[in-house]
Motif scaffolding. Structure first.
Motif, PDB file in Angstrom:
ATOM      1  N   ILE A 194       2.132   2.004  -3.491  1.00  0.00           N
ATOM      2  CA  ILE A 194       1.026   2.209  -4.447  1.00  0.00           C
ATOM      3  C   ILE A 194       0.418   3.589  -4.221  1.00  0.00           C
ATOM      4  CG2 ILE A 194      -1.292   1.448  -5.140  1.00  0.00           C
ATOM      5  CD1 ILE A 194      -0.028  -0.897  -5.859  1.00  0.00           C
ATOM      6  N   GLY A 195       0.310   4.001  -2.958  1.00  0.00           N
ATOM      7  CA  GLY A 195      -0.184   5.344  -2.660  1.00  0.00           C
ATOM      8  C   GLY A 195       0.719   6.381  -3.311  1.00  0.00           C
ATOM      9  N   ASN A 196       2.003   6.123  -3.228  1.00  0.00           N
ATOM     10  CA  ASN A 196       2.991   6.983  -3.860  1.00  0.00           C
ATOM     11  C   ASN A 196       2.767   7.052  -5.370  1.00  0.00           C
ATOM     12  OD1 ASN A 196       5.337   8.532  -3.684  1.00  0.00           O
ATOM     13  ND2 ASN A 196       6.602   6.797  -4.312  1.00  0.00           N
ATOM     14  N   GLU A 197       2.501   5.896  -5.972  1.00  0.00           N
ATOM     15  CA  GLU A 197       2.310   5.849  -7.424  1.00  0.00           C
ATOM     16  C   GLU A 197       0.982   6.484  -7.824  1.00  0.00           C
ATOM     17  OE1 GLU A 197       3.081   1.871  -8.750  1.00  0.00           O
ATOM     18  OE2 GLU A 197       5.235   2.234  -8.595  1.00  0.00           O
ATOM     19  N   LEU A 198      -0.029   6.347  -6.954  1.00  0.00           N
ATOM     20  CA  LEU A 198      -1.319   6.989  -7.222  1.00  0.00           C
ATOM     21  C   LEU A 198      -1.134   8.503  -7.299  1.00  0.00           C
ATOM     22  CD1 LEU A 198      -4.454   6.896  -7.411  1.00  0.00           C
ATOM     23  CD2 LEU A 198      -4.499   6.989  -4.934  1.00  0.00           C
ATOM     24  N   ILE A 199      -0.353   9.008  -6.358  1.00  0.00           N
ATOM     25  CA  ILE A 199      -0.092  10.451  -6.339  1.00  0.00           C
ATOM     26  C   ILE A 199       0.701  10.854  -7.584  1.00  0.00           C
ATOM     27  CG2 ILE A 199       1.350  12.150  -5.130  1.00  0.00           C
ATOM     28  CD1 ILE A 199       0.163  10.823  -2.510  1.00  0.00           C
ATOM     29  N   GLY A 200       1.619   9.998  -7.991  1.00  0.00           N
ATOM     30  CA  GLY A 200       2.349  10.259  -9.236  1.00  0.00           C
ATOM     31  C   GLY A 200       1.396  10.275 -10.428  1.00  0.00           C
ATOM     32  N   MET A 201       0.428   9.352 -10.403  1.00  0.00           N
ATOM     33  CA  MET A 201      -0.514   9.233 -11.517  1.00  0.00           C
ATOM     34  C   MET A 201      -1.365  10.495 -11.679  1.00  0.00           C
ATOM     35  SD  MET A 201      -1.794   7.517 -14.013  1.00  0.00           S
ATOM     36  CE  MET A 201      -1.443   5.762 -13.941  1.00  0.00           C
ATOM     37  N   VAL A 202      -1.729  11.123 -10.535  1.00  0.00           N
ATOM     38  CA  VAL A 202      -2.527  12.359 -10.608  1.00  0.00           C
ATOM     39  C   VAL A 202      -1.862  13.332 -11.576  1.00  0.00           C
ATOM     40  CG1 VAL A 202      -3.347  14.354  -9.313  1.00  0.00           C
ATOM     41  CG2 VAL A 202      -3.414  12.095  -8.262  1.00  0.00           C
ATOM     42  N   LYS A 203      -0.555  13.447 -11.445  1.00  0.00           N
ATOM     43  CA  LYS A 203       0.159  14.417 -12.259  1.00  0.00           C
ATOM     44  C   LYS A 203       0.555  13.865 -13.624  1.00  0.00           C
ATOM     45  CE  LYS A 203       2.234  14.559  -8.609  1.00  0.00           C
ATOM     46  NZ  LYS A 203       3.446  14.581  -7.812  1.00  0.00           N
ATOM     47  N   LEU A 204       0.729  12.535 -13.682  1.00  0.00           N
ATOM     48  CA  LEU A 204       1.075  11.911 -14.964  1.00  0.00           C
ATOM     49  C   LEU A 204      -0.053  12.079 -15.980  1.00  0.00           C
ATOM     50  CD1 LEU A 204       3.637  10.393 -15.743  1.00  0.00           C
ATOM     51  CD2 LEU A 204       2.417   8.248 -15.394  1.00  0.00           C
ATOM     52  N   THR A 205      -1.308  12.170 -15.475  1.00  0.00           N
ATOM     53  CA  THR A 205      -2.440  12.327 -16.406  1.00  0.00           C
ATOM     54  C   THR A 205      -2.312  13.602 -17.233  1.00  0.00           C
ATOM     55  OG1 THR A 205      -3.720  13.405 -14.671  1.00  0.00           O
ATOM     56  CG2 THR A 205      -4.123  11.062 -14.991  1.00  0.00           C
ATOM     57  N   VAL A 250       0.800  -1.229   0.000  1.00  0.00           N
ATOM     58  CA  VAL A 250       0.000   0.000   0.000  1.00  0.00           C
ATOM     59  C   VAL A 250       0.841   1.292   0.000  1.00  0.00           C
ATOM     60  CG1 VAL A 250      -1.607   1.375   1.384  1.00  0.00           C
ATOM     61  CG2 VAL A 250      -2.156  -0.969   0.828  1.00  0.00           C
ATOM     62  N   PRO A 251       1.870   1.430   0.837  1.00  0.00           N
ATOM     63  CA  PRO A 251       2.590   2.714   0.804  1.00  0.00           C
ATOM     64  C   PRO A 251       3.160   3.071  -0.575  1.00  0.00           C
ATOM     65  CG  PRO A 251       3.136   1.507   2.781  1.00  0.00           C
ATOM     66  CD  PRO A 251       2.335   0.568   1.922  1.00  0.00           C
ATOM     67  N   LEU A 267      -5.939  10.090   2.924  1.00  0.00           N
ATOM     68  CA  LEU A 267      -6.588   8.787   2.783  1.00  0.00           C
ATOM     69  C   LEU A 267      -5.586   7.647   2.922  1.00  0.00           C
ATOM     70  CD1 LEU A 267      -9.084   9.255  -0.184  1.00  0.00           C
ATOM     71  CD2 LEU A 267      -9.618   8.743   2.199  1.00  0.00           C
ATOM     72  N   GLN A 268      -4.381   7.863   2.399  1.00  0.00           N
ATOM     73  CA  GLN A 268      -3.363   6.822   2.398  1.00  0.00           C
ATOM     74  C   GLN A 268      -3.078   6.320   3.812  1.00  0.00           C
ATOM     75  OE1 GLN A 268       0.368   8.071   0.759  1.00  0.00           O
ATOM     76  NE2 GLN A 268       1.207   5.999   0.738  1.00  0.00           N
ATOM     77  N   GLY A 269      -2.974   7.272   4.757  1.00  0.00           N
ATOM     78  CA  GLY A 269      -2.690   6.896   6.136  1.00  0.00           C
ATOM     79  C   GLY A 269      -3.752   5.973   6.695  1.00  0.00           C
ATOM     80  N   ARG A 270      -5.017   6.284   6.379  1.00  0.00           N
ATOM     81  CA  ARG A 270      -6.126   5.456   6.891  1.00  0.00           C
ATOM     82  C   ARG A 270      -6.072   4.046   6.321  1.00  0.00           C
ATOM     83  NH1 ARG A 270     -11.272   8.689   8.247  1.00  0.00           N
ATOM     84  NH2 ARG A 270     -12.049   6.577   8.215  1.00  0.00           N
TER      85      ARG A 270
END
Lengths: 254, 300
Positions: free
Chosen positions: B218-229, B215-216, B275-278
């Protein structure tokens, strides 16, 4: 009645190391067999072959009347599929040295996991049976505890309940007390003693010679991948005929 | 000295060491460095903020465009594309990770080849290739039965989803693989011993435990994806940068509109970090981390 385990010339190698060099053995239903021997003697490997955590390299093994790992058609042996191996494993329950409870599940969830997911038992029914089993190992009040909240002895008793929940024909114990603090060994042995008295067929790899002497019908001494000596506890542990057995027993007792 | 101490280890010897100091007041160390560094950072940040405030940026325009319709729609598309591309990426990632650990050499090599190709090429090139798929496959479908021209199917939306999601899957698969390898071998054996076939053991026993490790990152990659879009703007997918571009082509306020987009990215990323922390706490149950012992979600 057919023996629960029949091993003929069983061999197993790891790379170049031959862990089992031809084991011939029959174990009857209702028997409590203790296997003793120095580390590296192959006793754990033999146990792991019985429930197919290790695939055998030679010889043949029957468990609960079925040829292990293969289907025989004519003069050919066909390797079983993974699903069929999983089904064959249901004949045996395994208790590990390091407990191997599922850490993300509570004691109760550990016990019902197999019945619900593999045997497709209804959850409520599985929970009732699990509560009964946990009470039987003296942990009725620990149903909701996660493994990390339990002592080693309690974890091992949950592991025994988890194995029993699958209603196996044969229970395998791989040094079940070796990872425990000395003061916790007794509670686990006591559960195993009760289980033996209830008529369960058991194969126990152990260094607890006192337990073997008291509970076993038969004791097997293994060394370097071979059965050195087998017989009643009094015979093997009390009056061993082989020098290697005598050396081992005196080393353990000293 | 040593002999004195060994004669009387508690109270010392005949010199000053015999004095009883147990009632003395304790004075904490002064952390001068912390004050100095705090002052430096405050000064530096204020200088940068002042520079931006007095620079040739019309902040009124930033405020004016912050919530205009096309920006809000673009923001919605950014969030939607992030979610869908990540969903696709994680689905592919889990599948490929399991394939990588398969005993079947064909499956194993196919998975390795996928990771090699999609990590080996820039995602911008992949987006352009998907969008221009018609150059290679003019028609899609089953020949003779159903066939549609590729240009009609391969919309900016679909090309962005495939480009970003499939690329992400290659990275995510490595994260998932590391997670699966982190689970103790004894857990596989215990699952087998209660009669579980491999895939069931993975789903019920191994993956839930691997999640703690997975999860940690993937959370990092999700945040990367926000900007990659934002790269999808190149193939005309109307996400937030594309919307901002359309506005500044008309009014020439380039930096102001990019700042508008920037503000929204920071907002989205802040929400996701919370959300990631939760989620991390949920998957830590039974692992001994503090606060992990709650019964919440124990039935999943």
């Amino acid at each position: 009645m057919t023996p629960i385990v029949r091993s003929v010339g069983l061999r197993k190698s790891f790379g170049g190391f031959e862990a089992l060099k031809g084991i011939d053995l029959e174990i009857d239903r209702g028997e409590v067999l203790c296997i003793v021997g120095p580390s590296g003697s192959g006793k754990s490997t033999f146990l792991r072959c019985i429930n197919q955590l290790e695939a055998i390299d030679g010889g043949a093994l029957w468990v609960n009347g079925e040829l292990v790992g293969y289907r025989r058609t004519g003069r050919k042996l066909f390797e079983l599929s993974e699903r069929e191996i999983a089904r064959q494993r249901l004949a045996t329950g395994m208790v590990f040295q390091r407990f191997n409870l599922f850490p993300h599940k509570t004691a109760l969830e550990n016990v019902i996991e197999g019945p619900v997911q593999v045997l497709k038992t209804e959850r409520r029914q599985a929970e009732l049976a699990a509560n009964e089993l946990l009470a039987r190992v003296g942990l009725a009040n620990k149903c909701g505890a996660y493994p990390i909240e339990l002592s080693g002895g309690q974890q091992q008793r949950v592991a025994i309940a988890r194995a029993l929940a699958m209603k196996p024909a044969l229970m395998l114990f791989d040094e079940p007390t070796s990872a425990l603090d000395p003061e916790l060994v007794g509670e686990v042995l006591s559960v195993m003693r009760d289980l033996a008295r209830s008529g369960m067929t058991m194969i126990v790899v152990t260094h607890e010679l006192g337990f073997a002497r008291e509970v076993a019908n038969r004791v097997l001494f293994m060394d370097q991948g071979l059965v050195v000596e087998a017989g009643s506890p009094e015979q093997v542990l009390g009056r061993p005929t082989q020098a290697r057995t005598r050396d081992f027993i005196s080393a353990v007792l000293s | 000295m040593a002999s004195v101490l060994s004669e009387n280890p508690v109270m010392g010897g005949r010199d000053g060491l015999t004095e009883d100091i147990s009632e003395f007041e304790h004075v904490r160390r002064k952390h001068v460095g912390r004050y100095v560094s705090a002052a430096l950072i405050v000064a530096l940040v204020s200088w940068v903020v002042m520079a931006f405030a007095h620079g040739r940026i019309e902040w009124a325009i930033v405020g004016q465009y912050l919530a205009v319709r096309s920006i809000v729609v673009g923001l919605g598309n950014t969030v939607l594309m992030t979610a869908l591309a990540m969903l696709l990426g994680v689905s592919i990632g889990v599948t490929v990770a399991i394939m990588r650990l398969s005993a079947n050499p064909v499956i194993n090599w196919a998975a390795a080849g996928y990771v090699w190709f999609f990590r080996g090429t820039p995602v911008l090139l992949q987006l352009l290739l998907w969008f221009n798929l018609a150059l290679v496959f003019p028609n899609l479908g089953i020949p003779g039965l159903v066939e549609v021209p590729t240009v009609e199917v391969m919309t900016p939306f679909l090309a962005s989803l495939l480009g970003l999601g499939i690329n992400q899957g290659a990275y995510t698969s490595e994260v998932v693989r590391a997670g699966l390898l982190s689970v103790d071998q004894g857990q596989y054996e215990a699952a087998k011993a209660i009669g579980m076939p491999r895939l069931q053991a993975l789903r019920r026993i191994i993956l839930p435990q691997a999640m703690r490790v997975i999860v940690p990152p993937i959370g990092n990659e999700l945040i990367g994806m926000v900007k990659l879009t934002s790269l999808a703007s190149v193939i005309q997918f109307p996400e937030i940068v594309y919307s901002a571009e359309n506005i500044y082509y008309a009014n020439n306020r380039v930096i102001e509109l990019l700042i508008v987009a920037g503000i929204w990215y920071v907002v989205v990323v802040t929400v996701l970090s919370a959300l990631q922390g939760r989620i991390e706490r949920h998957f830590a149950r039974g692992a001994g981390a503090s606060g992990a012992m709650t019964r919440a979600g124990a039935s999943t």
